[in-house]
Design a protein around this motif. Structure first.
Motif, PDB file in Angstrom:
ATOM      1  N   TYR A 106       9.843   4.559  -1.378  1.00  0.00           N
ATOM      2  CA  TYR A 106      10.489   5.347  -2.420  1.00  0.00           C
ATOM      3  C   TYR A 106      10.220   4.761  -3.811  1.00  0.00           C
ATOM      4  CZ  TYR A 106      13.139   7.886   1.143  1.00  0.00           C
ATOM      5  OH  TYR A 106      13.510   8.673   2.203  1.00  0.00           O
ATOM      6  N   ALA A 107       9.764   3.527  -3.878  1.00  0.00           N
ATOM      7  CA  ALA A 107       9.494   2.915  -5.181  1.00  0.00           C
ATOM      8  C   ALA A 107       8.165   3.401  -5.752  1.00  0.00           C
ATOM      9  CB  ALA A 107       9.510   1.395  -5.068  1.00  0.00           C
ATOM     10  N   CYS A 108       7.074   3.289  -4.982  1.00  0.00           N
ATOM     11  CA  CYS A 108       5.761   3.638  -5.527  1.00  0.00           C
ATOM     12  C   CYS A 108       5.267   4.991  -5.021  1.00  0.00           C
ATOM     13  CB  CYS A 108       4.734   2.545  -5.222  1.00  0.00           C
ATOM     14  SG  CYS A 108       4.312   2.396  -3.478  1.00  0.00           S
ATOM     15  N   GLY A 109       5.952   5.599  -4.036  1.00  0.00           N
ATOM     16  CA  GLY A 109       5.533   6.901  -3.534  1.00  0.00           C
ATOM     17  C   GLY A 109       4.389   6.831  -2.550  1.00  0.00           C
ATOM     18  N   GLY A 110       4.049   5.615  -2.075  1.00  0.00           N
ATOM     19  CA  GLY A 110       2.975   5.474  -1.097  1.00  0.00           C
ATOM     20  C   GLY A 110       3.429   5.860   0.299  1.00  0.00           C
ATOM     21  N   PHE A 111       2.452   6.267   1.136  1.00  0.00           N
ATOM     22  CA  PHE A 111       2.730   6.616   2.528  1.00  0.00           C
ATOM     23  C   PHE A 111       1.863   5.764   3.451  1.00  0.00           C
ATOM     24  CE2 PHE A 111       4.399  10.559   0.799  1.00  0.00           C
ATOM     25  CZ  PHE A 111       5.374  10.930   1.717  1.00  0.00           C
ATOM     26  N   PHE A 112       2.432   5.343   4.569  1.00  0.00           N
ATOM     27  CA  PHE A 112       1.630   4.723   5.616  1.00  0.00           C
ATOM     28  C   PHE A 112       1.675   5.622   6.841  1.00  0.00           C
ATOM     29  CE2 PHE A 112       1.002   2.036   9.350  1.00  0.00           C
ATOM     30  CZ  PHE A 112      -0.202   1.427   9.014  1.00  0.00           C
ATOM     31  N   LEU A 113       0.496   5.980   7.354  1.00  0.00           N
ATOM     32  CA  LEU A 113       0.421   6.780   8.581  1.00  0.00           C
ATOM     33  C   LEU A 113      -0.176   5.933   9.688  1.00  0.00           C
ATOM     34  CD1 LEU A 113      -0.878  10.324   7.562  1.00  0.00           C
ATOM     35  CD2 LEU A 113       1.446   9.437   7.533  1.00  0.00           C
TER      36      LEU A 113
ATOM     37  N   ILE B 127      -3.389   4.211   8.100  1.00  0.00           N
ATOM     38  CA  ILE B 127      -3.984   4.578   6.801  1.00  0.00           C
ATOM     39  C   ILE B 127      -2.921   4.496   5.717  1.00  0.00           C
ATOM     40  CG2 ILE B 127      -5.304   6.312   5.525  1.00  0.00           C
ATOM     41  CD1 ILE B 127      -5.914   7.672   8.216  1.00  0.00           C
ATOM     42  N   TRP B 128      -3.291   3.910   4.582  1.00  0.00           N
ATOM     43  CA  TRP B 128      -2.390   3.832   3.440  1.00  0.00           C
ATOM     44  C   TRP B 128      -2.804   4.859   2.385  1.00  0.00           C
ATOM     45  CZ3 TRP B 128       2.124   2.100   1.853  1.00  0.00           C
ATOM     46  CH2 TRP B 128       2.390   2.156   0.479  1.00  0.00           C
ATOM     47  N   PHE B 129      -1.835   5.637   1.904  1.00  0.00           N
ATOM     48  CA  PHE B 129      -2.079   6.623   0.847  1.00  0.00           C
ATOM     49  C   PHE B 129      -1.235   6.245  -0.360  1.00  0.00           C
ATOM     50  CE2 PHE B 129      -2.620   8.614   4.919  1.00  0.00           C
ATOM     51  CZ  PHE B 129      -3.727   9.440   4.780  1.00  0.00           C
ATOM     52  N   ASP B 130      -1.860   6.083  -1.517  1.00  0.00           N
ATOM     53  CA  ASP B 130      -1.100   5.889  -2.743  1.00  0.00           C
ATOM     54  C   ASP B 130      -0.365   7.182  -3.076  1.00  0.00           C
ATOM     55  OD1 ASP B 130      -1.744   3.231  -3.294  1.00  0.00           O
ATOM     56  OD2 ASP B 130      -3.658   3.811  -4.217  1.00  0.00           O
ATOM     57  N   TRP B 131       0.518   7.092  -4.062  1.00  0.00           N
ATOM     58  CA  TRP B 131       1.304   8.246  -4.502  1.00  0.00           C
ATOM     59  C   TRP B 131       0.403   9.460  -4.735  1.00  0.00           C
ATOM     60  CZ3 TRP B 131       2.038  10.572  -9.606  1.00  0.00           C
ATOM     61  CH2 TRP B 131       3.131  11.448  -9.643  1.00  0.00           C
ATOM     62  N   MET B 132       0.770  10.606  -4.199  1.00  0.00           N
ATOM     63  CA  MET B 132       0.061  11.875  -4.394  1.00  0.00           C
ATOM     64  C   MET B 132      -1.210  12.019  -3.565  1.00  0.00           C
ATOM     65  SD  MET B 132       1.566  14.040  -6.311  1.00  0.00           S
ATOM     66  CE  MET B 132       0.318  15.165  -6.905  1.00  0.00           C
ATOM     67  N   GLU B 133      -1.639  10.950  -2.883  1.00  0.00           N
ATOM     68  CA  GLU B 133      -2.907  11.079  -2.148  1.00  0.00           C
ATOM     69  C   GLU B 133      -2.741  11.857  -0.842  1.00  0.00           C
ATOM     70  OE1 GLU B 133      -5.438   7.222  -3.676  1.00  0.00           O
ATOM     71  OE2 GLU B 133      -4.416   7.099  -1.759  1.00  0.00           O
ATOM     72  N   LEU B 134      -1.601  11.652  -0.184  1.00  0.00           N
ATOM     73  CA  LEU B 134      -1.439  12.303   1.119  1.00  0.00           C
ATOM     74  C   LEU B 134      -1.413  13.823   1.004  1.00  0.00           C
ATOM     75  CD1 LEU B 134      -1.061  12.227   4.129  1.00  0.00           C
ATOM     76  CD2 LEU B 134       1.365  11.732   3.806  1.00  0.00           C
ATOM     77  N   CYS B 135      -0.784  14.341  -0.061  1.00  0.00           N
ATOM     78  CA  CYS B 135      -0.697  15.805  -0.145  1.00  0.00           C
ATOM     79  C   CYS B 135      -2.050  16.426  -0.509  1.00  0.00           C
ATOM     80  CB  CYS B 135       0.413  16.251  -1.092  1.00  0.00           C
ATOM     81  SG  CYS B 135       0.128  15.888  -2.811  1.00  0.00           S
ATOM     82  N   LYS B 136      -3.017  15.581  -0.869  1.00  0.00           N
ATOM     83  CA  LYS B 136      -4.371  16.113  -1.092  1.00  0.00           C
ATOM     84  C   LYS B 136      -5.167  16.170   0.212  1.00  0.00           C
ATOM     85  CE  LYS B 136      -4.703  14.322  -5.783  1.00  0.00           C
ATOM     86  NZ  LYS B 136      -5.009  13.049  -6.451  1.00  0.00           N
TER      87      LYS B 136
END
Ligand SMILES: [Zn+2]
Ligand SMILES: [Zn+2]
Length: 166
Positions: free
Chosen positions: A94-101, A30-39
């Motif tokens: 670290y550039a866009c703040g996205g996360f991949f899980l 799953i890909w999360f854009d910046w700030m999406e994962l903490c929601k």
């Protein structure tokens, strides 16, 4: 968007007001854009079939996968422990703040979510048990050594800072 782990096309899914990209036909990452994962990293957050579906997938073994490239920036992503659930390695750009899980990691994160107090206690325990940190603390320039050791071994402030006031 193409999955950074298996190169299959990802599908946009609604996890209850938060749109994420899911690798449905491939690895179930799953890909999360910046700030999406903490929601979505606490058990009471998010809702809907797409989310429930994602939470049923088996945990993938990503130990030997190595670094992947951010699907948005094409930069190498950084692998580190997730701040609120320390047993999970996550990939962050670290550039866009996205996360991949990887598959199953979202569920493990939600099952192991730590509050800010728990996180601080955990970090302190980590530092106390770390001989390099102990040595650094005993060194002459205590403040500087302590700062460096903290920077080196934890990044726990980063995400809690992002998520403040969510
Ligand atoms: Zn994939
Ligand atoms: Zn990026």
């Amino acid at each position: 968007m193409v999955c950074p782990a298996c190169q299959k096309e990802m599908v946009a899914k609604d996890f209850g007001g938060v749109m994420v990209d899911v690798c449905e036909d491939g690895c179930h990452g799953i890909w999360f854009d910046w700030m999406e994962l903490c929601k979505l990293d606490e058990q009471n957050e998010g809702l809907g079939n797409a989310l429930n579906n994602a939470l049923t997938h088996e945990r993938a073994n990503d130990e030997n996968r190595g670094q992947i490239k951010c699907p948005k920036c094409s930069l190498l992503m950084h692998i580190h422990k997730y701040e609120s659930a320390k047993e999970i390695n996550v990939d962050e750009c670290y550039a866009c703040g996205g996360f991949f899980l990887d598959s199953g990691e979202l569920r493990t994160i939600r099952d192991n979510f730590m509050s800010e107090e728990e996180r601080e206690a955990y970090t302190q325990k980590l530092l106390d048990g770390n001989s390099e940190f102990q040595k650094a603390e005993d060194a002459l320039d205590k403040d500087k050594a302590r700062d460096e050791a903290i920077r080196k071994y934890t990044r726990f402030m980063r995400l809690s800072y992002y998520c403040t006031g969510k």
